[in-house]
Design a protein around this motif. Sequence first.
Motif, PDB file in Angstrom:
ATOM      1  N   GLY A 163       0.763  -1.044   0.035  1.00  0.00           N
ATOM      2  CA  GLY A 163       0.031  -0.133   0.022  1.00  0.00           C
ATOM      3  C   GLY A 163       0.801   1.227   0.056  1.00  0.00           C
ATOM      4  O   GLY A 163       0.507   2.348  -0.653  1.00  0.00           O
ATOM      5  N   GLU A 164       1.900   1.294   0.658  1.00  0.00           N
ATOM      6  CA  GLU A 164       2.831   2.262   0.683  1.00  0.00           C
ATOM      7  C   GLU A 164       3.647   2.624  -0.506  1.00  0.00           C
ATOM      8  O   GLU A 164       3.817   3.754  -1.123  1.00  0.00           O
ATOM      9  CB  GLU A 164       4.047   1.973   1.884  1.00  0.00           C
ATOM     10  CG  GLU A 164       3.375   2.298   3.375  1.00  0.00           C
ATOM     11  CD  GLU A 164       4.353   1.753   4.289  1.00  0.00           C
ATOM     12  OE1 GLU A 164       5.344   1.381   3.948  1.00  0.00           O
ATOM     13  OE2 GLU A 164       4.036   1.568   5.532  1.00  0.00           O
ATOM     14  N   ILE A 165       3.665   1.340  -1.223  1.00  0.00           N
ATOM     15  CA  ILE A 165       4.430   1.562  -2.362  1.00  0.00           C
ATOM     16  C   ILE A 165       3.577   2.227  -3.667  1.00  0.00           C
ATOM     17  O   ILE A 165       3.809   2.836  -4.367  1.00  0.00           O
ATOM     18  CB  ILE A 165       4.938   0.079  -3.229  1.00  0.00           C
ATOM     19  CG1 ILE A 165       6.026  -0.334  -2.189  1.00  0.00           C
ATOM     20  CG2 ILE A 165       4.925  -0.231  -4.578  1.00  0.00           C
ATOM     21  CD1 ILE A 165       7.469   0.185  -2.669  1.00  0.00           C
ATOM     22  N   LYS A 166       2.317   1.721  -3.486  1.00  0.00           N
ATOM     23  CA  LYS A 166       1.137   2.303  -4.518  1.00  0.00           C
ATOM     24  C   LYS A 166       1.200   3.670  -4.334  1.00  0.00           C
ATOM     25  O   LYS A 166       1.015   4.473  -5.216  1.00  0.00           O
ATOM     26  CB  LYS A 166      -0.195   1.556  -4.369  1.00  0.00           C
ATOM     27  CG  LYS A 166      -1.137   1.971  -5.553  1.00  0.00           C
ATOM     28  CD  LYS A 166      -2.095   1.013  -5.625  1.00  0.00           C
ATOM     29  CE  LYS A 166      -3.096   1.441  -6.748  1.00  0.00           C
ATOM     30  NZ  LYS A 166      -4.228   0.216  -6.735  1.00  0.00           N
ATOM     31  N   LYS A 167       1.250   4.251  -2.963  1.00  0.00           N
ATOM     32  CA  LYS A 167       1.004   5.675  -2.808  1.00  0.00           C
ATOM     33  C   LYS A 167       2.110   6.723  -3.452  1.00  0.00           C
ATOM     34  O   LYS A 167       2.061   7.685  -3.770  1.00  0.00           O
ATOM     35  CB  LYS A 167       1.201   5.987  -1.402  1.00  0.00           C
ATOM     36  CG  LYS A 167      -0.064   5.573  -0.716  1.00  0.00           C
ATOM     37  CD  LYS A 167      -0.173   5.839   0.926  1.00  0.00           C
ATOM     38  CE  LYS A 167      -1.440   5.142   1.705  1.00  0.00           C
ATOM     39  NZ  LYS A 167      -1.307   5.488   3.122  1.00  0.00           N
ATOM     40  N   ILE A 168       3.382   5.702  -3.698  1.00  0.00           N
ATOM     41  CA  ILE A 168       4.419   6.792  -4.243  1.00  0.00           C
ATOM     42  C   ILE A 168       4.675   6.237  -5.681  1.00  0.00           C
ATOM     43  O   ILE A 168       5.650   6.722  -6.509  1.00  0.00           O
ATOM     44  CB  ILE A 168       5.716   6.524  -3.445  1.00  0.00           C
ATOM     45  CG1 ILE A 168       6.304   4.926  -3.395  1.00  0.00           C
ATOM     46  CG2 ILE A 168       5.652   6.929  -1.855  1.00  0.00           C
ATOM     47  CD1 ILE A 168       7.740   4.755  -2.946  1.00  0.00           C
ATOM     48  N   MET A 169       3.719   5.600  -6.623  1.00  0.00           N
ATOM     49  CA  MET A 169       3.843   5.324  -7.833  1.00  0.00           C
ATOM     50  C   MET A 169       2.852   6.402  -8.611  1.00  0.00           C
ATOM     51  O   MET A 169       1.689   6.682  -8.304  1.00  0.00           O
ATOM     52  CB  MET A 169       3.338   3.635  -7.997  1.00  0.00           C
ATOM     53  CG  MET A 169       4.244   2.896  -7.415  1.00  0.00           C
ATOM     54  SD  MET A 169       3.703   1.135  -7.605  1.00  0.00           S
ATOM     55  CE  MET A 169       3.498   1.008  -9.419  1.00  0.00           C
ATOM     56  N   ASN A 170       3.378   6.676  -9.711  1.00  0.00           N
ATOM     57  CA  ASN A 170       2.456   7.311 -10.844  1.00  0.00           C
ATOM     58  C   ASN A 170       1.461   6.406 -11.231  1.00  0.00           C
ATOM     59  O   ASN A 170       1.542   5.142 -10.962  1.00  0.00           O
ATOM     60  CB  ASN A 170       3.451   7.723 -11.949  1.00  0.00           C
ATOM     61  CG  ASN A 170       4.359   9.005 -11.490  1.00  0.00           C
ATOM     62  OD1 ASN A 170       4.006   9.727 -11.015  1.00  0.00           O
ATOM     63  ND2 ASN A 170       5.578   8.821 -12.051  1.00  0.00           N
ATOM     64  N   LYS A 171       0.351   7.097 -11.816  1.00  0.00           N
ATOM     65  CA  LYS A 171      -0.749   6.206 -12.405  1.00  0.00           C
ATOM     66  C   LYS A 171      -0.201   5.229 -13.352  1.00  0.00           C
ATOM     67  O   LYS A 171       0.492   5.391 -14.189  1.00  0.00           O
ATOM     68  CB  LYS A 171      -1.738   7.246 -13.078  1.00  0.00           C
ATOM     69  CG  LYS A 171      -2.842   6.523 -13.558  1.00  0.00           C
ATOM     70  CD  LYS A 171      -3.856   7.239 -14.346  1.00  0.00           C
ATOM     71  CE  LYS A 171      -5.092   6.737 -14.572  1.00  0.00           C
ATOM     72  NZ  LYS A 171      -6.116   7.594 -15.514  1.00  0.00           N
ATOM     73  N   ASP A 172      -0.737   4.110 -12.934  1.00  0.00           N
ATOM     74  CA  ASP A 172      -0.567   2.665 -14.001  1.00  0.00           C
ATOM     75  C   ASP A 172       1.142   2.252 -13.707  1.00  0.00           C
ATOM     76  O   ASP A 172       1.663   1.757 -14.536  1.00  0.00           O
ATOM     77  CB  ASP A 172      -0.553   2.990 -15.217  1.00  0.00           C
ATOM     78  CG  ASP A 172      -2.239   3.009 -15.523  1.00  0.00           C
ATOM     79  OD1 ASP A 172      -3.016   2.651 -14.642  1.00  0.00           O
ATOM     80  OD2 ASP A 172      -2.406   3.557 -16.468  1.00  0.00           O
ATOM     81  N   GLY A 173       1.722   2.652 -12.504  1.00  0.00           N
ATOM     82  CA  GLY A 173       3.070   2.360 -12.264  1.00  0.00           C
ATOM     83  C   GLY A 173       3.288   0.876 -12.221  1.00  0.00           C
ATOM     84  O   GLY A 173       2.136   0.122 -12.082  1.00  0.00           O
ATOM     85  N   VAL A 174       4.345   0.450 -12.302  1.00  0.00           N
ATOM     86  CA  VAL A 174       4.873  -1.181 -12.102  1.00  0.00           C
ATOM     87  C   VAL A 174       5.732  -1.458 -10.892  1.00  0.00           C
ATOM     88  O   VAL A 174       6.707  -0.796 -10.632  1.00  0.00           O
ATOM     89  CB  VAL A 174       5.437  -1.507 -13.579  1.00  0.00           C
ATOM     90  CG1 VAL A 174       5.748  -2.923 -13.420  1.00  0.00           C
ATOM     91  CG2 VAL A 174       4.738  -1.547 -14.761  1.00  0.00           C
ATOM     92  N   PHE A 175       5.235  -2.512 -10.567  1.00  0.00           N
ATOM     93  CA  PHE A 175       5.984  -3.051  -9.164  1.00  0.00           C
ATOM     94  C   PHE A 175       6.500  -4.293  -9.401  1.00  0.00           C
ATOM     95  O   PHE A 175       5.674  -5.145 -10.034  1.00  0.00           O
ATOM     96  CB  PHE A 175       5.084  -2.898  -8.015  1.00  0.00           C
ATOM     97  CG  PHE A 175       5.744  -3.425  -6.613  1.00  0.00           C
ATOM     98  CD1 PHE A 175       6.897  -2.902  -6.088  1.00  0.00           C
ATOM     99  CD2 PHE A 175       5.245  -4.855  -5.982  1.00  0.00           C
ATOM    100  CE1 PHE A 175       7.342  -3.321  -4.860  1.00  0.00           C
ATOM    101  CE2 PHE A 175       5.697  -5.180  -5.070  1.00  0.00           C
ATOM    102  CZ  PHE A 175       6.923  -4.495  -4.391  1.00  0.00           C
ATOM    103  N   SER A 176       7.682  -4.704  -8.873  1.00  0.00           N
ATOM    104  CA  SER A 176       8.255  -6.030  -9.092  1.00  0.00           C
ATOM    105  C   SER A 176       9.190  -6.465  -7.658  1.00  0.00           C
ATOM    106  O   SER A 176       9.673  -5.649  -6.998  1.00  0.00           O
ATOM    107  CB  SER A 176       9.227  -5.962 -10.112  1.00  0.00           C
ATOM    108  OG  SER A 176       9.933  -7.346 -10.298  1.00  0.00           O
ATOM    109  N   ILE A 177       8.659  -7.973  -7.392  1.00  0.00           N
ATOM    110  CA  ILE A 177       9.258  -8.585  -6.246  1.00  0.00           C
ATOM    111  C   ILE A 177       9.423  -9.834  -6.576  1.00  0.00           C
ATOM    112  O   ILE A 177       8.717 -10.134  -7.484  1.00  0.00           O
ATOM    113  CB  ILE A 177       8.512  -8.175  -5.054  1.00  0.00           C
ATOM    114  CG1 ILE A 177       9.332  -8.573  -3.739  1.00  0.00           C
ATOM    115  CG2 ILE A 177       7.038  -9.066  -5.048  1.00  0.00           C
ATOM    116  CD1 ILE A 177       8.699  -7.881  -2.318  1.00  0.00           C
ATOM    117  N   SER A 178      10.338 -10.710  -5.931  1.00  0.00           N
ATOM    118  CA  SER A 178      10.562 -11.972  -6.429  1.00  0.00           C
ATOM    119  C   SER A 178      10.667 -12.847  -5.454  1.00  0.00           C
ATOM    120  O   SER A 178      10.984 -12.711  -4.179  1.00  0.00           O
ATOM    121  CB  SER A 178      11.687 -12.100  -7.510  1.00  0.00           C
ATOM    122  OG  SER A 178      12.945 -11.741  -6.710  1.00  0.00           O
ATOM    123  N   LEU A 179      10.540 -14.203  -5.556  1.00  0.00           N
ATOM    124  CA  LEU A 179      10.681 -15.513  -4.572  1.00  0.00           C
ATOM    125  C   LEU A 179      11.673 -16.319  -5.628  1.00  0.00           C
ATOM    126  O   LEU A 179      11.865 -16.320  -6.671  1.00  0.00           O
ATOM    127  CB  LEU A 179       9.279 -15.997  -4.235  1.00  0.00           C
ATOM    128  CG  LEU A 179       8.519 -15.378  -3.335  1.00  0.00           C
ATOM    129  CD1 LEU A 179       7.086 -16.037  -3.216  1.00  0.00           C
ATOM    130  CD2 LEU A 179       9.132 -14.785  -2.079  1.00  0.00           C
TER     131      LEU A 179
END
Length: 519
Positions: free
Chosen positions: A393-409
């Motif tokens: 949720g904190e990540i989404k707040k600092i993203m521009n509209k339609d931004g992309v987020f990546s994390i891995s396992l």
Amino acid sequence: MVDMFTVFPGWLKALPRIQGLILLSVTMMGISHMVTQILVMREFLNVFYGNELVFGIILSNWLLLTGLGCYLGGFLVRPGRGIKLLVVSQVFVAMIPVLYILTIRVMPTLLFVRGELLGVDKVFLSSILLLAPYCLLTGFLLVLACELFKFGGPAVQIGRVYLMDNIGDILGGFLFSFIFVYLFNPFQTLLLVLMLNMVAAILLAIHIRKAILALAISLLLAFSCFLLLAQDLDKASTRIQFRGQELVWFGESPFGKVVVTKLGEQLTFFENRVPLFSTENTVENEEVVHYAMVQHPNPKGVLLISGGVSGTLKEILKYGGVERVDYVELDPLILEAGERFTDTLSSPKVEIHNMDGRLFVRKTGRRYDVIIVDLPDPETAQINRFFTLEFFGEIKKIMNKDGVFSISLSPSGNYVSEEKMVLNSSLYKTLKKVFSNVIVVPGGRDFFIASDRELSYGIAERLEEAGIETEYVNKYYLDGVLTPSRIRVVMESVRAETRVNRDLKPITYYYHLRYWASQ
């Protein structure tokens, strides 16, 4: 109410000399006990790739063995005797920690398969066998000191022995946390602790008129100082830990030990003996970056949390439209190693932030088109903070509209165990609570790409359209990696019935512990 700061010097001053020396001895042992505990925990972290469960096992064994030493001391200590025994035992308390660190460092090379992830049983048995001599002795000495201090005085004074032991513990923790860890390596720190204990032992020996014993301890102290100062045991033992590789550089920070080794032309960076990255591992750098970056048509602002020294920054900067990259790294030694041995941090477009990634996300006023978290699995509670609903949720707040987020396992492979399926599913469902679209891209790791925009597995085509040159992540590589069967397997692995991962309910961390225990 009586002010303890006026009473404390009074009762201390009124003590007979022998009792004052016993309290000094107990205080030095308290300092030694705390510093040794911290150093041993840090070294065990290198051996066992520790998480909080490992720490819990080691601390439990430490308390159990120390308590057992106290219990046995109740049978072994005899009233009115034992000053000489206290002196000799304190010498052992001073010497054992040095042998501990050496033993812990060479143990994996001698007893375990290199790179082996030890199970709970081996962690328990190894720690209890290693800790037994020191913990049993310090527990016994506490009872011995109480008996000696009580002799000739009221029994209530025993509480003062515990008080001075606790003061020693507090001093040891303070000295290590604010001074030793920044200025000295483990063996230099243990030399200081050794000197404190041996000086206390010498003063006691002199007081009971054991001149030969005092002289012997003095000679042993001089020899120990010569050995620890003349020989770089830290470097020698670290070289044994990484046998078969050239030891290029290493250093200690409050966060652990960073080591750089060389094999051929390849440099490998380790933190607490866990390999972070290698300079020639181009395919991993390309996967971390391009699977996420190609999902955005024109990324300008990028946030990278960890991993930038490996070469991922260079891959990000291949996108001509990128104007700024904020790179966040917690351990300053990783940044120092990167500046020494790579050229990845030199771009004027890159701004480096030496701080906790979660804290940066909360405090930054900037907004980003792409955010990449390049961290290991949520194998510790600290790392799990980057896999929670609140963080996303904190990540989404600092993203521009339609931004992309990546994390891995870690990768699922062609067979997905039940534990891995639950782990994948928890992360997937947590991401879906925040982002409209989530895809999982199989590769060297399972990359979870999340956004409110449409996402695509057509990575090769988008790379070609953007004119991005890569060595491995291209049409030919991806035709073998992104097969329909592999995509189906990895997407089926996120359908298990699981709960969402939260800060105060770290279920993904629990699932990873289950996954680790099943290996």
